[in-house]
Design a protein around this motif. Structure first.
Motif, mmCIF file in Angstrom:
data_model
loop_
_atom_site.group_PDB
_atom_site.id
_atom_site.type_symbol
_atom_site.label_atom_id
_atom_site.label_comp_id
_atom_site.label_asym_id
_atom_site.label_seq_id
_atom_site.Cartn_x
_atom_site.Cartn_y
_atom_site.Cartn_z
ATOM 1 N N ASP A 7 103.724 -14.072 67.015
ATOM 2 C CA ASP A 7 103.563 -15.522 66.906
ATOM 3 C C ASP A 7 102.413 -15.944 65.994
ATOM 4 O OD1 ASP A 7 101.479 -14.840 68.596
ATOM 5 O OD2 ASP A 7 102.164 -16.070 70.262
ATOM 6 N N GLU A 8 101.729 -14.975 65.382
ATOM 7 C CA GLU A 8 100.739 -15.310 64.358
ATOM 8 C C GLU A 8 101.400 -15.659 63.021
ATOM 9 O OE1 GLU A 8 99.880 -11.998 65.850
ATOM 10 O OE2 GLU A 8 98.634 -12.952 67.370
ATOM 11 N N CYS A 9 102.719 -15.485 62.940
ATOM 12 C CA CYS A 9 103.476 -15.773 61.724
ATOM 13 C C CYS A 9 103.222 -17.214 61.274
ATOM 14 C CB CYS A 9 104.965 -15.555 61.983
ATOM 15 S SG CYS A 9 106.048 -15.992 60.599
ATOM 16 N N ASN A 11 105.059 -18.577 58.726
ATOM 17 C CA ASN A 11 106.270 -18.989 58.005
ATOM 18 C C ASN A 11 106.033 -19.138 56.499
ATOM 19 O OD1 ASN A 11 108.205 -19.197 60.170
ATOM 20 N ND2 ASN A 11 107.015 -20.929 60.896
ATOM 21 N N CYS A 12 105.379 -18.153 55.926
ATOM 22 C CA CYS A 12 105.054 -18.224 54.501
ATOM 23 C C CYS A 12 106.236 -17.857 53.603
ATOM 24 C CB CYS A 12 103.854 -17.341 54.192
ATOM 25 S SG CYS A 12 104.174 -15.580 54.403
ATOM 26 N N ASP A 13 107.302 -17.322 54.182
ATOM 27 C CA ASP A 13 108.538 -17.014 53.470
ATOM 28 C C ASP A 13 108.472 -15.796 52.547
ATOM 29 O OD1 ASP A 13 109.746 -19.340 54.613
ATOM 30 O OD2 ASP A 13 108.880 -20.554 53.011
ATOM 31 N N VAL A 14 107.445 -14.966 52.632
ATOM 32 C CA VAL A 14 107.379 -13.827 51.715
ATOM 33 C C VAL A 14 108.052 -12.564 52.247
ATOM 34 C CG1 VAL A 14 105.321 -14.652 50.514
ATOM 35 C CG2 VAL A 14 105.062 -13.079 52.413
ATOM 36 N N CYS A 15 108.200 -12.428 53.541
ATOM 37 C CA CYS A 15 108.774 -11.193 54.090
ATOM 38 C C CYS A 15 110.291 -11.127 53.958
ATOM 39 C CB CYS A 15 108.375 -11.011 55.552
ATOM 40 S SG CYS A 15 108.943 -12.305 56.671
ATOM 41 N N GLU A 16 110.966 -12.232 54.194
ATOM 42 C CA GLU A 16 112.431 -12.225 54.224
ATOM 43 C C GLU A 16 113.064 -11.642 52.962
ATOM 44 O OE1 GLU A 16 116.104 -15.190 55.384
ATOM 45 O OE2 GLU A 16 114.306 -16.055 54.500
ATOM 46 N N PRO A 17 112.670 -12.077 51.760
ATOM 47 C CA PRO A 17 113.330 -11.518 50.565
ATOM 48 C C PRO A 17 112.967 -10.060 50.280
ATOM 49 C CG PRO A 17 111.640 -13.096 49.924
ATOM 50 C CD PRO A 17 111.756 -13.157 51.422
ATOM 51 N N GLU A 18 111.921 -9.543 50.917
ATOM 52 C CA GLU A 18 111.514 -8.156 50.684
ATOM 53 C C GLU A 18 112.311 -7.153 51.494
ATOM 54 O OE1 GLU A 18 109.375 -7.152 48.341
ATOM 55 O OE2 GLU A 18 109.200 -9.265 47.776
ATOM 56 N N CYS A 19 113.018 -7.606 52.522
ATOM 57 C CA CYS A 19 113.731 -6.692 53.411
ATOM 58 C C CYS A 19 115.034 -6.216 52.768
ATOM 59 C CB CYS A 19 114.029 -7.363 54.748
ATOM 60 S SG CYS A 19 114.873 -6.260 55.896
ATOM 61 N N PRO A 20 115.156 -4.904 52.512
ATOM 62 C CA PRO A 20 116.368 -4.389 51.870
ATOM 63 C C PRO A 20 117.593 -4.377 52.791
ATOM 64 C CG PRO A 20 114.928 -2.579 52.444
ATOM 65 C CD PRO A 20 114.169 -3.849 52.739
ATOM 66 N N GLN A 52 103.770 -4.906 53.840
ATOM 67 C CA GLN A 52 102.973 -4.878 52.614
ATOM 68 C C GLN A 52 102.675 -6.280 52.082
ATOM 69 O OE1 GLN A 52 101.637 -1.974 51.253
ATOM 70 N NE2 GLN A 52 102.369 -1.270 53.228
ATOM 71 N N VAL A 53 103.618 -7.201 52.238
ATOM 72 C CA VAL A 53 103.436 -8.537 51.657
ATOM 73 C C VAL A 53 102.921 -9.568 52.650
ATOM 74 C CG1 VAL A 53 105.190 -8.146 49.884
ATOM 75 C CG2 VAL A 53 105.845 -9.245 52.045
ATOM 76 N N CYS A 54 102.907 -9.269 53.929
ATOM 77 C CA CYS A 54 102.497 -10.243 54.948
ATOM 78 C C CYS A 54 101.008 -10.573 54.822
ATOM 79 C CB CYS A 54 102.786 -9.713 56.343
ATOM 80 S SG CYS A 54 102.322 -10.871 57.650
ATOM 81 N N PRO A 55 100.673 -11.843 54.566
ATOM 82 C CA PRO A 55 99.269 -12.208 54.383
ATOM 83 C C PRO A 55 98.469 -12.305 55.677
ATOM 84 C CG PRO A 55 100.621 -14.156 54.194
ATOM 85 C CD PRO A 55 101.568 -12.975 54.327
ATOM 86 N N VAL A 56 99.137 -12.336 56.827
ATOM 87 C CA VAL A 56 98.409 -12.472 58.095
ATOM 88 C C VAL A 56 98.556 -11.244 58.999
ATOM 89 C CG1 VAL A 56 98.359 -14.983 58.119
ATOM 90 C CG2 VAL A 56 100.292 -13.803 59.140
ATOM 91 N N ASP A 57 99.171 -10.185 58.492
ATOM 92 C CA ASP A 57 99.286 -8.926 59.232
ATOM 93 C C ASP A 57 99.882 -9.140 60.620
ATOM 94 O OD1 ASP A 57 99.042 -6.169 59.458
ATOM 95 O OD2 ASP A 57 97.047 -6.306 60.353
ATOM 96 N N CYS A 58 101.041 -9.790 60.671
ATOM 97 C CA CYS A 58 101.664 -10.107 61.964
ATOM 98 C C CYS A 58 102.978 -9.349 62.182
ATOM 99 C CB CYS A 58 101.892 -11.610 62.088
ATOM 100 S SG CYS A 58 103.147 -12.279 60.985
#
Length: 83
Positions: A7-9, A11-20, A52-58
């Motif tokens: 729940d520290e997410c 919603n910066c939207d950077v993780c979703e497009p990185e998931c193969p 790797q791309v998560c800015p808040v390490d959640c």
């Protein structure tokens, strides 16, 4: 283990497009990871790209979905259709 988003997410939207495996999607309040699709990027990359791309390490390991590296690889083979 599959990964999970806490729940520290923000919603910066950077993780979703990185998931193969397309395991990450927008939930009601924050992004979520489908443990049936998450392979921690085994078969694609050396490290989970979302972490790797998560800015808040959640995005930690999900203790509710323990899997070995071999199990993650087998899931990758099934999802991707690669042998």
């Amino acid at each position: 283990m599959a990964l999970m988003i806490t729940d520290e997410c923000i919603n910066c939207d950077v993780c979703e497009p990185e998931c193969p495996n397309n395991a990450i999607s927008q939930g009601e309040e924050i992004y979520q990871i489908d443990p049936n699709l998450c392979t921690q990027c085994v078969g694609h990359y050396d490290e989970p790209q979302c972490q790797q791309v998560c800015p808040v390490d959640c995005i930690p390991l999900d203790p509710g979905h323990e899997e070995t590296h071999d199990q993650l690889y087998q899931k990758f083979v099934i999802i991707s259709g690669k042998a």
